[in-house]
Scaffold this motif. Structure first.
Motif, PDB file in Angstrom:
ATOM      1  N   VAL A  98       0.857  -1.369   0.094  1.00 12.19           N
ATOM      2  CA  VAL A  98       0.096  -0.073  -0.060  1.00 12.19           C
ATOM      3  C   VAL A  98       0.850   1.024   0.184  1.00 12.19           C
ATOM      4  O   VAL A  98       1.755   1.395   0.875  1.00 12.19           O
ATOM      5  N   ASN A  99       0.742   2.035  -0.985  1.00 10.73           N
ATOM      6  CA  ASN A  99       1.432   3.386  -1.062  1.00 10.73           C
ATOM      7  C   ASN A  99       0.983   4.469  -0.084  1.00 10.73           C
ATOM      8  O   ASN A  99      -0.257   4.691  -0.137  1.00 10.73           O
ATOM      9  N   ILE A 100       1.725   4.930   0.805  1.00  9.52           N
ATOM     10  CA  ILE A 100       1.160   6.120   1.627  1.00  9.52           C
ATOM     11  C   ILE A 100       1.766   7.320   1.181  1.00  9.52           C
ATOM     12  O   ILE A 100       1.472   8.478   1.875  1.00  9.52           O
ATOM     13  N   TYR A 214      -1.723  -0.804   7.355  1.00 10.02           N
ATOM     14  CA  TYR A 214      -2.480   0.606   6.968  1.00 10.02           C
ATOM     15  C   TYR A 214      -4.012   0.527   7.320  1.00 10.02           C
ATOM     16  O   TYR A 214      -4.370   1.542   7.756  1.00 10.02           O
ATOM     17  N   ARG A 215      -4.311  -0.797   7.560  1.00  9.91           N
ATOM     18  CA  ARG A 215      -5.790  -0.913   8.251  1.00  9.91           C
ATOM     19  C   ARG A 215      -5.617  -0.350   9.461  1.00  9.91           C
ATOM     20  O   ARG A 215      -6.737   0.225  10.075  1.00  9.91           O
ATOM     21  N   THR A 216      -4.632  -0.691  10.416  1.00  5.70           N
ATOM     22  CA  THR A 216      -4.846  -0.221  11.781  1.00  5.70           C
ATOM     23  C   THR A 216      -4.026   1.045  11.998  1.00  5.70           C
ATOM     24  O   THR A 216      -4.096   1.489  13.307  1.00  5.70           O
ATOM     25  N   HIS A 217      -3.302   1.738  11.165  1.00  5.09           N
ATOM     26  CA  HIS A 217      -2.665   2.915  11.343  1.00  5.09           C
ATOM     27  C   HIS A 217      -2.808   3.946  10.236  1.00  5.09           C
ATOM     28  O   HIS A 217      -1.797   4.642   9.770  1.00  5.09           O
ATOM     29  N   GLY A 301       5.607 -10.037 -19.788  1.00  4.38           N
ATOM     30  CA  GLY A 301       5.598 -11.607 -19.009  1.00  4.38           C
ATOM     31  C   GLY A 301       6.123 -11.249 -17.463  1.00  4.38           C
ATOM     32  O   GLY A 301       6.297 -12.384 -16.949  1.00  4.38           O
ATOM     33  N   ILE A 302       6.193 -10.135 -17.097  1.00  2.42           N
ATOM     34  CA  ILE A 302       6.725  -9.862 -15.811  1.00  2.42           C
ATOM     35  C   ILE A 302       5.624 -10.339 -14.680  1.00  2.42           C
ATOM     36  O   ILE A 302       6.044 -10.991 -13.712  1.00  2.42           O
ATOM     37  N   ILE A 303       4.614  -9.898 -14.870  1.00  5.92           N
ATOM     38  CA  ILE A 303       3.310 -10.259 -14.179  1.00  5.92           C
ATOM     39  C   ILE A 303       2.157 -10.830 -15.068  1.00  5.92           C
ATOM     40  O   ILE A 303       2.331 -10.830 -16.134  1.00  5.92           O
ATOM     41  N   SER A 304       1.452 -11.525 -14.035  1.00  5.91           N
ATOM     42  CA  SER A 304       0.297 -12.495 -15.156  1.00  5.91           C
ATOM     43  C   SER A 304      -1.062 -11.674 -14.981  1.00  5.91           C
ATOM     44  O   SER A 304      -1.996 -12.189 -15.660  1.00  5.91           O
ATOM     45  N   ARG A 305      -0.957 -10.747 -14.084  1.00  7.94           N
ATOM     46  CA  ARG A 305      -2.281 -10.090 -14.238  1.00  7.94           C
ATOM     47  C   ARG A 305      -2.257  -8.587 -13.995  1.00  7.94           C
ATOM     48  O   ARG A 305      -1.157  -7.954 -13.308  1.00  7.94           O
ATOM     49  N   GLN A 306      -3.121  -7.798 -14.290  1.00  9.83           N
ATOM     50  CA  GLN A 306      -3.081  -6.284 -14.300  1.00  9.83           C
ATOM     51  C   GLN A 306      -3.305  -5.798 -12.786  1.00  9.83           C
ATOM     52  O   GLN A 306      -4.180  -6.325 -12.034  1.00  9.83           O
ATOM     53  N   ILE A 307      -2.487  -5.008 -12.112  1.00  9.01           N
ATOM     54  CA  ILE A 307      -2.545  -4.598 -10.697  1.00  9.01           C
ATOM     55  C   ILE A 307      -3.091  -3.080 -10.984  1.00  9.01           C
ATOM     56  O   ILE A 307      -2.703  -2.341 -11.925  1.00  9.01           O
ATOM     57  N   THR A 308      -4.148  -2.858 -10.168  1.00  7.78           N
ATOM     58  CA  THR A 308      -5.111  -1.579 -10.134  1.00  7.78           C
ATOM     59  C   THR A 308      -4.301  -0.591  -9.466  1.00  7.78           C
ATOM     60  O   THR A 308      -3.755  -1.002  -8.284  1.00  7.78           O
ATOM     61  N   TYR A 309      -4.720   0.557  -9.467  1.00  8.45           N
ATOM     62  CA  TYR A 309      -4.570   1.783  -8.753  1.00  8.45           C
ATOM     63  C   TYR A 309      -4.875   1.615  -7.191  1.00  8.45           C
ATOM     64  O   TYR A 309      -4.470   2.113  -6.277  1.00  8.45           O
ATOM     65  N   GLU A 310      -6.069   1.095  -7.238  1.00  7.28           N
ATOM     66  CA  GLU A 310      -6.963   1.017  -6.080  1.00  7.28           C
ATOM     67  C   GLU A 310      -6.386   0.020  -5.038  1.00  7.28           C
ATOM     68  O   GLU A 310      -6.337   0.230  -3.825  1.00  7.28           O
ATOM     69  N   GLU A 311      -5.658  -1.107  -5.677  1.00  2.00           N
ATOM     70  CA  GLU A 311      -4.896  -2.145  -4.725  1.00  2.00           C
ATOM     71  C   GLU A 311      -3.735  -1.547  -4.349  1.00  2.00           C
ATOM     72  O   GLU A 311      -3.533  -1.544  -3.036  1.00  2.00           O
ATOM     73  N   LEU A 312      -3.120  -0.565  -5.109  1.00  2.00           N
ATOM     74  CA  LEU A 312      -1.969  -0.025  -4.374  1.00  2.00           C
ATOM     75  C   LEU A 312      -2.202   1.097  -3.515  1.00  2.00           C
ATOM     76  O   LEU A 312      -1.347   1.472  -2.582  1.00  2.00           O
ATOM     77  N   MET A 313      -3.388   1.588  -3.524  1.00  2.61           N
ATOM     78  CA  MET A 313      -3.645   2.591  -2.545  1.00  2.61           C
ATOM     79  C   MET A 313      -4.588   1.904  -1.162  1.00  2.61           C
ATOM     80  O   MET A 313      -5.063   2.765  -0.444  1.00  2.61           O
ATOM     81  N   GLY A 314      -4.645   0.762  -1.134  1.00  2.38           N
ATOM     82  CA  GLY A 314      -5.463   0.220   0.015  1.00  2.38           C
ATOM     83  C   GLY A 314      -6.710   0.175  -0.138  1.00  2.38           C
ATOM     84  O   GLY A 314      -7.306   0.496   1.200  1.00  2.38           O
ATOM     85  N   ARG A 315      -7.371   0.283  -1.251  1.00  2.00           N
ATOM     86  CA  ARG A 315      -8.994   0.486  -1.158  1.00  2.00           C
ATOM     87  C   ARG A 315      -9.670  -0.854  -1.677  1.00  2.00           C
ATOM     88  O   ARG A 315      -9.139  -1.701  -2.454  1.00  2.00           O
TER      89      ARG A 315
END
Length: 315
Positions: A98-100, A214-217, A301-315
């Motif tokens: 999670v990016n802070i 992130y969830r607790t802080h 081929g470095i990753i197998s699925r698309q990673i979203t902005y929401e994932e990296l923002m902890g949403r």
């Protein structure tokens, strides 16, 4: 004792006294040894910006034998510095990040060749790459352009390249680029390939925590981000004083560098923080950068699925 020394001592006591009894410790590990790349964090600590937020921030520098990920998993660090592509890669492996706080707004990667050659005309040649997680861009280029480079790992410095053991090397515009200049190596538009100018302008370093932390802080994360931003904004306004603080940390950790090199590094790091669209220091992760980085990594081929902005923002 001189008057200025007395004032500094009193200021230090005042800052210590202002630290609330309930202040929470935040252990932050940078991506490398002490240098101007981390000036804003040093300043936020030295100027009391973290204390003002009620945080007791401990700044650590990593060892060559322990990974940043391991420090997070062992709970020896609360937050670590990672590149966007590293965070995407880890998240794709089931190790979410999670990016802070986002420091970088532009890409610093360069591909530099010897003998004034175009790096993209060196198919099958030896290319020196970092013995860390900073090589995603050049790996993507290699696969996309079918360069078939032969990889040679190095930890730091530019001696491997200067000795002629490799034909080209990956470099950072705020570090190895200036090391080469200081060594007298000639750098031109012909032998320096700037990824940011060829469709690869992907954000780099930010501060990441685990989803559990992130969830607790969340409030602590926001406070760290606010104070870190103040530190970097102060550095931009007071570069000479910022450099004094950087050199304090350099000496403390016996980092092999000099003030001239650190001045050049600070200037370049500050330049990389200015968003190309807004012309401002945004200090935030851009959705379009995440989408672009994820797409490039998936296509290669470095990753197998698309990673979203929401994932990296902890949403």
């Amino acid at each position: 004792m001189k008057l200025c020394s007395i004032r500094k001592a009193l200021l230090g006591l005042m800052l210590f006294a202002s630290l609330p009894s309930w202040a929470e410790q935040f252990v932050f590990t940078t991506s490398w040894t002490a240098q101007a790349q981390f000036a804003g964090y040093y300043i936020a600590k030295e100027k009391g910006f973290y204390r003002a937020e009620g945080l007791d921030v401990v700044i650590q520098h990593p060892s060559l034998t322990t990974s940043l990920l391991q420090r997070l998993q062992d709970e020896k660090s609360d937050g670590v510095m990672l590149t966007l592509m590293t965070a995407i890669d880890l998240t794709s492996q089931g190790i979410p990040m999670v990016n802070i706080f986002q420091e970088s707004m532009n890409n610093s990667n360069l591909l530099i060749s010897r003998w004034n050659n175009d790096p993209l005309k060196l198919r099958g040649k030896k290319v020196a790459v970092f013995n860390t997680d900073l090589n995603y861009i050049v790996f993507i280029l290699d696969r996309k352009e079918k360069m078939n480079y032969e990889w040679v790992r190095f930890t730091s410095q530019v001696n491997l390249f200067l000795s002629g053991a490799v034909d080209a090397m990956i470099a950072l515009s705020y570090n190895e680029y200036y090391q080469l200049l200081q060594s007298g190596f000639k750098l031109t538009r012909e032998n320096v390939y700037r990824f940011s100018e060829h469709g690869y302008n992907i954000q780099e370093h930010g501060v990441y925590v685990t989803p559990a932390y992130y969830r607790t802080h969340q409030e602590q994360c926001k406070k760290f981000a606010r104070a870190s931003r103040k530190g970097w904004e102060w550095a931009a306004r007071h570069p000479d004083e910022a450099l004094d603080i950087v050199m304090k940390y350099v000496r403390k950790h016996s980092a092999p560098t000099n003030r001239t090199m650190q001045r050049l590094m600070l200037e370049e790091v500050l330049r990389l923080q200015i968003d190309r669209d807004s012309k401002k220091r945004e200090f935030k992760l851009r959705r379009d950068m995440v989408e672009k980085a994820s797409r490039l990594m998936r296509e290669s081929g470095i990753i197998s699925r698309q990673i979203t902005y929401e994932e990296l923002m902890g949403r």
